[in-house]
Design an enzyme around this catalytic site. Structure first.
Site, PDB file in Angstrom:
ATOM      1  N   ARG A 121     -27.186  20.131  -6.755  1.00  0.00           N
ATOM      2  CA  ARG A 121     -25.839  19.773  -7.206  1.00  0.00           C
ATOM      3  C   ARG A 121     -25.987  18.745  -8.306  1.00  0.00           C
ATOM      4  NH1 ARG A 121     -23.348  15.960  -3.409  1.00  0.00           N
ATOM      5  NH2 ARG A 121     -23.385  14.521  -5.143  1.00  0.00           N
ATOM      6  N   HIS A 163     -20.142  15.241  -5.946  1.00  0.00           N
ATOM      7  CA  HIS A 163     -19.796  16.143  -4.835  1.00  0.00           C
ATOM      8  C   HIS A 163     -18.429  16.773  -5.081  1.00  0.00           C
ATOM      9  CE1 HIS A 163     -18.784  17.732  -0.949  1.00  0.00           C
ATOM     10  NE2 HIS A 163     -17.736  16.945  -0.901  1.00  0.00           N
ATOM     11  N   TYR A 190     -25.569   6.635  -3.961  1.00  0.00           N
ATOM     12  CA  TYR A 190     -26.564   7.121  -2.998  1.00  0.00           C
ATOM     13  C   TYR A 190     -27.723   7.908  -3.592  1.00  0.00           C
ATOM     14  CZ  TYR A 190     -23.446  11.209  -3.357  1.00  0.00           C
ATOM     15  OH  TYR A 190     -22.688  12.245  -3.824  1.00  0.00           O
TER      16      TYR A 190
HETATM   17  C1  LIG Z   1     -15.457  20.262   9.059  1.00  0.00           C
HETATM   18  C2  LIG Z   1     -15.521  19.406   7.863  1.00  0.00           C
HETATM   19  N1  LIG Z   1     -16.012  18.158   7.975  1.00  0.00           N
HETATM   20  C3  LIG Z   1     -16.060  17.349   6.886  1.00  0.00           C
HETATM   21  C4  LIG Z   1     -15.628  17.786   5.673  1.00  0.00           C
HETATM   22  C5  LIG Z   1     -15.713  16.898   4.451  1.00  0.00           C
HETATM   23  N2  LIG Z   1     -16.743  17.444   3.558  1.00  0.00           N
HETATM   24  C6  LIG Z   1     -16.413  18.261   2.548  1.00  0.00           C
HETATM   25  S1  LIG Z   1     -17.766  18.875   1.799  1.00  0.00           S
HETATM   26  C7  LIG Z   1     -18.814  18.024   2.789  1.00  0.00           C
HETATM   27  C8  LIG Z   1     -20.283  18.155   2.596  1.00  0.00           C
HETATM   28  C9  LIG Z   1     -20.706  19.574   2.571  1.00  0.00           C
HETATM   29  O1  LIG Z   1     -22.072  19.654   2.316  1.00  0.00           O
HETATM   30  P1  LIG Z   1     -22.783  21.047   2.122  1.00  0.00           P
HETATM   31  O2  LIG Z   1     -22.497  21.919   3.290  1.00  0.00           O
HETATM   32  O3  LIG Z   1     -24.194  20.762   1.817  1.00  0.00           O
HETATM   33  O4  LIG Z   1     -22.040  21.698   0.874  1.00  0.00           O
HETATM   34  P2  LIG Z   1     -21.978  21.122  -0.626  1.00  0.00           P
HETATM   35  O5  LIG Z   1     -20.831  20.189  -0.676  1.00  0.00           O
HETATM   36  O6  LIG Z   1     -23.275  20.467  -0.928  1.00  0.00           O
HETATM   37  O7  LIG Z   1     -21.725  22.325  -1.467  1.00  0.00           O
HETATM   38  C10 LIG Z   1     -18.092  17.266   3.708  1.00  0.00           C
HETATM   39  C11 LIG Z   1     -18.683  16.380   4.706  1.00  0.00           C
HETATM   40  C12 LIG Z   1     -15.108  19.088   5.610  1.00  0.00           C
HETATM   41  N3  LIG Z   1     -14.629  19.602   4.461  1.00  0.00           N
HETATM   42  N4  LIG Z   1     -15.072  19.880   6.707  1.00  0.00           N
END
Ligand SMILES: Cc1ncc(C[n+]2csc(CCOP(=O)(O)OP(=O)(O)O)c2C)c(N)n1
Ligand SMILES: [Mg+2]
Lengths: 344, 365
Positions: free
Chosen positions: B258, B262, B271
């Site tokens: 990425r 985010h 971080y």
């Molecule tokens: C169930 C849930 N918990 C928390 C969040 C908040 N949140 C949105 S994206 C994210 C991180 C996701 O990481 P990853 O699965 O690696 O996907 P990326 O964002 O790197 O594409 C979080 C904690 C959410 N959207 N859904």
């Protein structure tokens, strides 16, 4: 509004560069810091709460001060955040778990409903779960889907849970202290629209706050308006206009604790004013306003001079942010409803 | 008696076809379909420029929060190009590049990101689901869709996307287990972009790889260099073939990065080091395809410049159209908030809609 708000412990609008007082984010951060200094059993756990300081910076700096054993950056799993917190609480710690948004707390619901709320009851008092689950909730910050709901009724409906919602930085500071001290599980819902919207001076030692007590924010006799969280601000605006334009002074009550509900406070105020308006951003049907109304009917029926009125969110999902304000109760809607009540 | 607790499986070797300088590895026994590579290159470039425009419009206040795709274009285009119209696309929330490939209109994307529900209006015949924001929540849907497709006698396949963080959620594990038990034709495509907001991959799980989690459920899996368009496509094609012909699920872990925030609400300087971002900049998936196409004399800087300006025109036009649509929506009736809660409005919702309209009129007057 500012003056009335200040007098009533509702702080001042953060105008321009004014850096007076603390935001709600800073107030909660300070409460966590104070409690962690005082009590080694307190640990913080959640997604991004450590190095990042939380996505709203509520836990900013805690990991530097208390280390990664007590400020736990968890894997991405709400059910385990709640379940592991229950385990820590069962074994002598005082966990403060964060759900990144209330909209994702449902993934932890089975743990909270099935165990946090029941272990004391199931063990006939032998076990207790002294944990706090913090979660930002509510609309008004132009967020994505699932990031704006007000579902306090879900938690208020569960026996064995206490559910608390602060409406100002100073109350957040006091109530979080009380929540962490509490021997039972407390759901601590933080109105994210108020996170940075205004500042308030914090006292050296936290104010007294008793979970289960509503708070009179403004005394009056024309009608009672009950609200909580982010809805207190538009309510006070509407009340100020009512005083100015109609010379009618509303009694404004911050419910503060959703459960256990302060039924005597509701009955007492309504028996003096005879009129009740309840304002919440939760959807109407089966919502918390219905519970408040019923308490007024049970406790002050013969004092009622007008039908009880609710101004709430609609029975729809919170729209994407362009139409978010059409969903939320506005000062105008609250003012109109109050005027309508006063016709009786 | 010796009690043996077996060690976890050894690490996978990420599959790779294309080196950073654009040269093909020996594994690529056959010459790539260059016309297809050109089409994918264009889609990757378009996604990159759309991403940049979304970011600048968001910073200006014209759009709301969104999750940038920058750095993950090869992972998305290399995989999504392997399924057809009869197949299903089940995304999480970062799959803009894949969504555009599937025919998502850029105007709709802009309208949705500007905060209007109308931008997400879905055609019922298009087998594309809208973004799923709750992490991993879409994965069980993918299994159900795949199982239903089989029961209905179709040969369709479901391609579903998720991140490294998603592999910690219960829904991920439950979906993989169901897919295995039901023999559902699903391809679970994990974009391991190194981070779940501030949580690095190493602190998300103690597993050596994410794809080895699939093995625990009896599902075949591969790890692939997610910035290598050809490798992603080759691995996904095989997974899609298996799903279609053998009715078996598989999981792919694409190692990517990425390169942006985010979401626009995030500040990654809290971080992660710039060094890491720089390291991955050198592995930019678009540069790698361009190197290949240049080495094959299929493209030169002039052609790239022409393509860039064509994309820029497209984006400008889409934004103009989106603004026009937004103006119409702003002038329209705000009681659209009551639409589509159910197929038929309930009497109670109609009552609330009437009350809303009355209040609106009072506000105007
Ligand atoms: C169930 C849930 N918990 C928390 C969040 C908040 N949140 C949105 S994206 C994210 C991180 C996701 O990481 P990853 O699965 O690696 O996907 P990326 O964002 O790197 O594409 C979080 C904690 C959410 N959207 N859904
Ligand atoms: Mg990730």
């Amino acid at each position: 509004m500012n003056d009335a708000a200040d007098k009533n412990g509702m702080g001042r609008e953060s105008a321009g560069n004014e850096r007076h007082g603390k935001t709600m984010v800073e107030a909660i951060n300070r409460a966590l810091r104070e409690v962690m200094e005082e009590d080694e059993r307190v640990v913080v756990i959640g997604q991004d709460v450590g190095v990042d300081g939380g996505v709203f910076r509520v836990t900013d700096g805690l990991i530097d001060e208390f280390g990664s054993d007590r400020v736990i950056d968890s894997p991405l799993a709400e059910s385990a955040i709640a379940g592991v917190s229950i385990g820590m609480a069962l074994n002598g710690l005082r966990p403060v778990a964060e759900m990144q948004f209330s909209g994702f707390s449902y993934l932890a619901f089975a743990q909270v409903e099935g165990h946090a709320a029941r272990l004391r009851w199931r063990s006939r008092g032998g076990l207790g779960v002294p944990m706090v689950v913090r979660m930002p909730y509510g609309a008004g910050v132009r967020a994505l889907e699932h990031h704006s709901e007000s579902r306090e009724a879900f938690y208020g409906h569960v026996p064995g849970l206490k559910t608390v919602i602060p409406a100002s930085p100073r109350r957040a500071h006091a109530l979080l202290h009380a929540a962490i001290r509490d021997p039972d599980p407390v759901i601590f819902m933080e109105p994210k629209a108020l996170y940075r919207s205004f500042r308030e001076d914090l006292p050296e030692a936290p104010d007294e706050a008793e979970i289960g007590r509503a708070r009179i924010v403004q005394q009056g006799e024309a009608l009672t308006i009950i609200a909580w969280g982010a809805m207190l601000r538009p309510v006070l605006k509407a009340a100020a206009r009512l005083a100015e334009e109609a010379g009618e002074v509303a009694e404004v009550i911050d419910l503060e604790t959703i459960a256990p509900i302060d039924a005597p406070a509701i009955a007492d105020s309504v028996s003096r004013t005879g009129r009740l308006l309840i304002v919440t951003e939760a959807p109407l049907s089966y919502g918390p306003a219905g519970e408040v109304a019923m308490r007024a009917i049970e406790g002050a029926f013969f004092s009622l001079r007008a039908p009880i009125c609710r101004v709430t969110g609609w029975d729809t999902h919170v729209p994407f942010f362009a139409r978010e304000q059409s969903y939320l109760p506005s000062p105008q809607r609250i003012f109109d409803a109050a005027r309508e009540l006063l016709k009786h | 008696m010796t009690i043996l607790l077996a060690e976890p499986d050894p690490a996978f070797e990420p599959f790779r076809l294309l080196d950073r300088d654009g040269s093909l590895r020996d594994e690529a026994a056959v010459e790539p379909d260059i016309a297809m590579v050109e089409e994918m290159h264009e889609a990757m470039l378009r996604a990159r420029r759309v991403d940049e425009r979304l970011l600048s419009l968001q910073r200006r206040g014209d759009l709301g929060t969104f999750a940038p795709v920058k750095g993950q274009e090869a992972a998305q285009i290399g995989s999504i190009s392997c399924i057809g119209d009869e197949d299903w696309f089940v995304p999480s929330f970062r799959e803009m590049a894949a969504a555009l490939w599937r025919g998502q209109s850029l105007v709709d994307l802009l309208v949705a990101t500007a905060g209007w529900n109308e931008g997400l209006a879905t055609r019922q015949d298009a087998r594309n689901l809208p973004p799923a924001i709750p992490v991993a929540s879409q994965l069980p849907h993918a299994v159900g869709i795949a199982h239903a497709g089989r029961l209905r006698g179709e040969e369709s396949v479901v391609l579903t996307y998720f991140g490294d963080g998603a592999t910690s959620e219960g829904d991920f594990h439950e979906a993989l287990n169901f897919a295995s038990v039901l023999n559902a034709p699903v391809v679970f495509f994990c974009q391991n972009n190194g981070w779940a907001i501030s949580t690095p991959r190493a602190r998300q799980t103690g597993s050596r790889t994410l794809c080895q989690k699939a093995h625990a459920y009896g599902i075949s899996a591969a790890q692939v260099d997610g910035n290598d368009l050809l490798a992603v496509r080759a691995v996904t094609r095989e997974a899609v073939r298996r799903a279609r012909e053998e009715g078996r699920p598989s999981m792919i872990e694409a190692l990517t990065y990425r390169m942006e925030v985010h979401t626009t609400a995030d500040d990654p300087t809290r971080y992660r080091d710039d060094d890491e971002v720089e390291k991955w900049r050198a592995r930019d998936p678009i540069n790698r395809v361009q190197a290949l196409l240049k080495a094959r004399d299929q493209i030169d800087d002039e052609m790239i410049a022409a393509l860039e300006s064509q994309i820029e025109d497209e984006i400008n036009k889409a934004w103009d159209d989106a603004k026009e649509q937004i103006r119409e929506l702003e002038d329209g009736v705000p009681d659209a908030i009551f639409d589509h809660v159910f197929r038929e409005p309930t009497a109670e919702l109609d009552r609330q809609r009437d009350l809303f309209a009355k209040l609106e009129r009072r506000d105007d007057g």
